[in-house]
Write an enzyme that holds these catalytic residues in place. Sequence first.
Site, short mmCIF file in Angstrom:
data_model
loop_
_atom_site.label_atom_id
_atom_site.label_comp_id
_atom_site.label_asym_id
_atom_site.label_seq_id
_atom_site.Cartn_x
_atom_site.Cartn_y
_atom_site.Cartn_z
N ARG A 65 19.76 64.98 29.67
CA ARG A 65 21.03 64.96 28.93
C ARG A 65 22.16 65.57 29.74
NH1 ARG A 65 21.46 69.11 25.80
NH2 ARG A 65 19.58 68.77 24.58
N TYR A 118 44.83 53.81 18.73
CA TYR A 118 43.64 53.02 18.40
C TYR A 118 43.10 53.46 17.04
CZ TYR A 118 38.76 51.44 19.30
OH TYR A 118 37.52 50.87 19.24
N ASP A 190 44.74 58.42 26.08
CA ASP A 190 43.83 57.28 26.13
C ASP A 190 44.45 56.28 27.09
OD1 ASP A 190 42.44 54.88 25.71
OD2 ASP A 190 42.02 55.36 23.61
N LYS A 215 35.49 48.74 28.39
CA LYS A 215 36.45 47.66 28.60
C LYS A 215 36.42 47.23 30.08
CE LYS A 215 37.25 48.23 24.27
NZ LYS A 215 38.18 49.16 23.67
#
Length: 400
Positions: A65, A118, A190, A215
């Site tokens: 992790r 967003y 962002d 994206k």
Amino acid sequence: MTTNDSGDRGDRHGPRRPATIIVHAGRDPRANHGFVNPPVYRGSTVLFPTVAALKSYDQPYTYGRRGTPTVTALADAIRQLEGGDKTVLTASGLEAVTLSLLAFVESGDHILVTDSVYQPTRRFCDNMLQRLGVETTYYDPLAGADIARLIRPNTRVVFTESPGSQTFEMQDIPAIAQVTQQRGVWLVMDNTWATPLYFDALAHGVDVSVHAATKYIVGHADAMLGAVTANARAARHIERAKDALGLCPGSEETYLGLRGLRTLDVRLERHQAQALDIARWLEARPEVASVLHPGLPSHPQHTIWRRDFTGASGLFSIVLKPVSDAAVAAMLDGLELFGMGFSWGGYESLVIPFDARAYRTATTWAPAGPTLRFHIGLDHVDDLKADLAAGFDRLNATKA
Ligand SMILES: *Cc1c(COP(=O)(O)O)cnc(C)c1O
């Protein structure tokens, strides 16, 4: 047309341009028997050779992790592109967004978030942060230096997204950064639309740059991934919150991000050129009221884009002249090359109808007609135009 050729980040990376960094960063063939690409490390447990090593955590990797060589490779490549101190990866873009907020706030704090944000980011603020006692005020994306008037003694973060990924307002990031730096407030952005190649967020005063790597970095619509890059001041906060929350990306997804990144520069060039070409073509169509693309001179904040950005990606919106829902559906339902679906940044072309009137609270969004968002993929631009032209024929036939 500017391209990222002018995005020489030589001051922070020596003479190397971003196009070269994406080819070489996070890659050491000699460490992998000469193979060009690193392997996918899948793992939870990491073994320690001795009690002393285990007690002191004295080795580069200690638990899956907390990182693997695959994660390090992609995180370091993005960190170099962004000129940051630290990049952490997350399992989705939204996880990167929520990490970048949770890292800085506690009960009783206040944050400022752009009204063009967003929508899932907005839902996180309105639901989760509100429950945790953190108040959100949405601000006009055109506020610029006027953001100072909204800052309170307990304001911790200004969260920007430029351009807004549906409505495409450009924010004056340097003006906002001047205020946040003076007032000791964290500036988070962002930066998904521009990718690390077309906006150098940290160099423009942003403390933390967030990407939905899902994206353009992944670039093939085949994985979910997020990245958060922090400057030296913010790095410790981001790292601590990431560890506390237990966030980590999947091994295969990380590799797909690394693979996608290698071609980001050439893909973006094509997305950029074709999106601008189609945006101009749409601007001349009689059915279209306006095209919301920051790279067009007609965009109200085009000068901000020209001043601060070194390119434009393939995502923009249009406002149609008033027309029935049935006419819009006739146009979209029959498209052969454009798919309908969420997300963007892959090689494929997409379109969605959207209604930003529904969620705005600080500003009024009153388009002249129905609004559509396009992602222009890598298909031949003339074929895309023909598909859209046939769509406009169906729209006009339905309207009549
Ligand atoms: C898609 C998107 C996100 C969220 O990314 P996911 O990987 O889908 O969670 C965040 N911000 C913007 C601007 C996006 O377009």
